[in-house]
Design an enzyme around this catalytic site. Sequence first.
Site, PDB file in Angstrom:
ATOM      1  N   GLU A 278      -6.711  25.850  79.777  1.00  0.00           N
ATOM      2  CA  GLU A 278      -5.841  25.415  80.874  1.00  0.00           C
ATOM      3  C   GLU A 278      -6.195  23.994  81.324  1.00  0.00           C
ATOM      4  O   GLU A 278      -5.323  23.190  81.640  1.00  0.00           O
ATOM      5  CB  GLU A 278      -5.984  26.394  82.036  1.00  0.00           C
ATOM      6  CG  GLU A 278      -4.776  26.479  82.933  1.00  0.00           C
ATOM      7  CD  GLU A 278      -4.848  27.704  83.849  1.00  0.00           C
ATOM      8  OE1 GLU A 278      -4.045  28.615  83.657  1.00  0.00           O
ATOM      9  OE2 GLU A 278      -5.717  27.747  84.737  1.00  0.00           O
ATOM     10  N   GLU A 281      -4.740  21.739  78.886  1.00  0.00           N
ATOM     11  CA  GLU A 281      -3.271  21.700  79.062  1.00  0.00           C
ATOM     12  C   GLU A 281      -2.903  20.789  80.232  1.00  0.00           C
ATOM     13  O   GLU A 281      -1.958  19.997  80.153  1.00  0.00           O
ATOM     14  CB  GLU A 281      -2.748  23.127  79.308  1.00  0.00           C
ATOM     15  CG  GLU A 281      -1.226  23.180  79.391  1.00  0.00           C
ATOM     16  CD  GLU A 281      -0.696  24.566  79.763  1.00  0.00           C
ATOM     17  OE1 GLU A 281      -1.483  25.530  79.869  1.00  0.00           O
ATOM     18  OE2 GLU A 281       0.527  24.659  79.979  1.00  0.00           O
ATOM     19  N   CYS A 298      -2.375  33.398  85.540  1.00  0.00           N
ATOM     20  CA  CYS A 298      -3.232  34.539  85.189  1.00  0.00           C
ATOM     21  C   CYS A 298      -2.994  35.776  86.031  1.00  0.00           C
ATOM     22  O   CYS A 298      -3.542  36.824  85.754  1.00  0.00           O
ATOM     23  CB  CYS A 298      -4.699  34.135  85.250  1.00  0.00           C
ATOM     24  SG  CYS A 298      -5.141  33.182  86.679  1.00  0.00           S
ATOM     25  N   SER A 318       1.483  27.392  83.606  1.00  0.00           N
ATOM     26  CA  SER A 318       0.649  27.125  82.439  1.00  0.00           C
ATOM     27  C   SER A 318       1.068  28.081  81.341  1.00  0.00           C
ATOM     28  O   SER A 318       1.450  29.226  81.613  1.00  0.00           O
ATOM     29  CB  SER A 318      -0.824  27.367  82.801  1.00  0.00           C
ATOM     30  OG  SER A 318      -1.586  27.556  81.628  1.00  0.00           O
ATOM     31  N   LYS A 357      -1.838  44.511  86.410  1.00  0.00           N
ATOM     32  CA  LYS A 357      -2.380  44.345  85.050  1.00  0.00           C
ATOM     33  C   LYS A 357      -1.927  45.481  84.137  1.00  0.00           C
ATOM     34  O   LYS A 357      -1.848  45.334  82.921  1.00  0.00           O
ATOM     35  CB  LYS A 357      -3.912  44.291  85.105  1.00  0.00           C
ATOM     36  CG  LYS A 357      -4.456  43.022  85.744  1.00  0.00           C
ATOM     37  CD  LYS A 357      -4.481  41.866  84.779  1.00  0.00           C
ATOM     38  CE  LYS A 357      -4.920  40.586  85.453  1.00  0.00           C
ATOM     39  NZ  LYS A 357      -4.646  39.397  84.648  1.00  0.00           N
ATOM     40  N   GLU A 360       1.217  44.158  82.980  1.00  0.00           N
ATOM     41  CA  GLU A 360       1.038  42.979  82.122  1.00  0.00           C
ATOM     42  C   GLU A 360       0.711  43.384  80.682  1.00  0.00           C
ATOM     43  O   GLU A 360       1.251  42.821  79.731  1.00  0.00           O
ATOM     44  CB  GLU A 360      -0.090  42.097  82.673  1.00  0.00           C
ATOM     45  CG  GLU A 360      -0.324  40.838  81.859  1.00  0.00           C
ATOM     46  CD  GLU A 360      -1.524  40.013  82.364  1.00  0.00           C
ATOM     47  OE1 GLU A 360      -2.604  40.608  82.571  1.00  0.00           O
ATOM     48  OE2 GLU A 360      -1.391  38.803  82.537  1.00  0.00           O
ATOM     49  N   GLU A 365       5.274  40.216  75.249  1.00  0.00           N
ATOM     50  CA  GLU A 365       4.578  39.012  74.745  1.00  0.00           C
ATOM     51  C   GLU A 365       3.125  39.299  74.373  1.00  0.00           C
ATOM     52  O   GLU A 365       2.473  38.472  73.736  1.00  0.00           O
ATOM     53  CB  GLU A 365       4.543  37.917  75.821  1.00  0.00           C
ATOM     54  CG  GLU A 365       5.872  37.465  76.387  1.00  0.00           C
ATOM     55  CD  GLU A 365       6.282  38.267  77.617  1.00  0.00           C
ATOM     56  OE1 GLU A 365       5.632  39.293  77.898  1.00  0.00           O
ATOM     57  OE2 GLU A 365       7.271  37.883  78.267  1.00  0.00           O
ATOM     58  N   CYS A 502      -8.116  38.280  93.694  1.00  0.00           N
ATOM     59  CA  CYS A 502      -8.294  39.596  93.060  1.00  0.00           C
ATOM     60  C   CYS A 502      -9.252  40.503  93.803  1.00  0.00           C
ATOM     61  O   CYS A 502      -9.168  41.722  93.655  1.00  0.00           O
ATOM     62  CB  CYS A 502      -8.811  39.424  91.646  1.00  0.00           C
ATOM     63  SG  CYS A 502      -7.557  38.831  90.546  1.00  0.00           S
TER      64      CYS A 502
END
Length: 568
Positions: A278, A281, A298, A318, A357, A360, A365, A502
């Site tokens: 990241e 990037e 994230c 990102s 999560k 996710e 993907e 988190c």
Amino acid sequence: MINLTIDNQKVAVEAGTTILEAARKVGVKIPTLCYLKDLNVIGACRICMVEVQGARTFIPSCVAPVAEGMVVRTNTPAVIAARKLVLELILSDHPMECLTCLRNQNCELQDLAKEFGITEVRFDGAKTEYPIDDSSPSIIRDPRKCVLCRRCMSVCTNVQTVQALCAENRGFDTLIAPAFNEKLANMECVNCGQCSLVCPTGAIVERDDTAKVWAALADPKKHVVVQTAPATRVQLGEAVGAEPGSIFTGQMVAGLRRLGFDKVFDTDFTADLTILEEGNELLQRVTTGGTLPMITSCSPGWIKFCEHFYPDLLAHLSTCKSPQQMFGALAKTYYAKKAGIDPADIYCVSIMPCTAKKYECRRPEMNSSGYQDVDVVLTSRELGRMFIQAGLDTTNLPEEEYDEPLGISTGAGEIFGASGGVMEAALRTVYEVVTGQTLENIDFEVCRGLTGVKEATVQVGDLSVKVAITNGLGNARKVLDKIRAGEADYHFIEVMCCPGGCIGGGGSPIPTNTEIRLKRIDATYTEDERMVLRKSHENPAVTALYEEFLEKPLGHKSHELLHTHYTP
Ligand code: HC0
């Protein structure tokens, strides 16, 4: 100041204080079921009623402000009898499934029934019969257990600004649900699970995936690896009865080994890796005129929020997958190859403080290894239950270390769990990579704490890097609206879906409140200070990963395994 008397004690409090808060100041605990400080102050449940001299009826203390000379009695026989009656009426429409409820022994309704010495319910009338909604990959909604307190609505609407839940119908037929009682999976619900964190009963709970993990652990053909998210080490202690703020890293690792995991790895490792990908990037976008500000990607509840509400801003995300998903992709490629194991036999489990999560890992993907990269996600609450089911006295286990190589990490990976941690970790690395100089003070205090929107400008060589950090989606919305209006000149923004980051995720131990969030944050930075290495680019296992497999940040393999893009 306002002077009043509560249960014969003189009290002086600021104007505007409620009777309930004033009572707490002198050690008088008035029971409540719906009240949550700063979040839900609507007097819905009526359990908190008190007697006020001169008033014709009992007064709900959570919504009634104090007045000069007020005389309050909180525990007269009449008050207690009235509270008991209310409680019995609530219980008369509650399925008595305590023994089989996920919230058994951690339920505010159960606690109240015990506190009031209720041994039978005198009323036996109609029962709410709305069906269970198990459409979501993250949370299960059982309206039969709902006490209509509206905490879930409040957190979803006022804190997260998602508004996936509302009150339908009136009176006995009242239902807290998505509009038109639509399934959660078909709604804009972002799976953050904050509703499950504030629900006083088992009406909204995490989807329990522990049976899948027990089955995998018992399957001799499966090589079962586990990764633990940064925040879990400051949460798992609470899940098994330790004090909030306990650091439980070594005991959690030891407990996971005793459950039978073949390898105990750490999401902190891929958190460090994320910083390299990241950070590079960001530098690439800054130097080549790419889309700025770049926003972290994230936190999966945040990603879904962006897809639903700000699809026009997706180019700002990102392209990095989250550390959880980077880990899964590497476990079934790099690690499989290194360990000589067929990736088809690897079962990859995550321990996360997060219900999103679970969603996710099922996204289309997230299968770049050729398999579903992460097979199953357990929340901190679920792992706590597994430890208890296994009869493990985890608090007294000798501490153990993570396995290599995917268990090696730095303090920078550790702090991902607190709001501002990803930004601070990125700044530690970007500064040194760009300037080639050692960063003298690596503690970016400006990134830390519970403030909803934090801003800073950090000098990195010739560039003044302007950053923003938000936690909780309502705060993210403020910054996103500025971007939309062309009023945001940031380079980099950290967005974390849950309040506090988190450490306050929807899969955290219950209760989770501001005081407990702060304790977990303190523990997180204590852990960071205890680490030998505290900058992601110093992680030797990440260096080896690039040398042996990935070659370089943003290289071809990274692109295939670690990056993605999102579409509205
Ligand atoms: Fe988090 Fe994460 S820091 S989102 O809050 O980036 O859940 O703890 O695991 O993936 O690392 C959650 C926590 C993670 C990821 C990491 C990030």
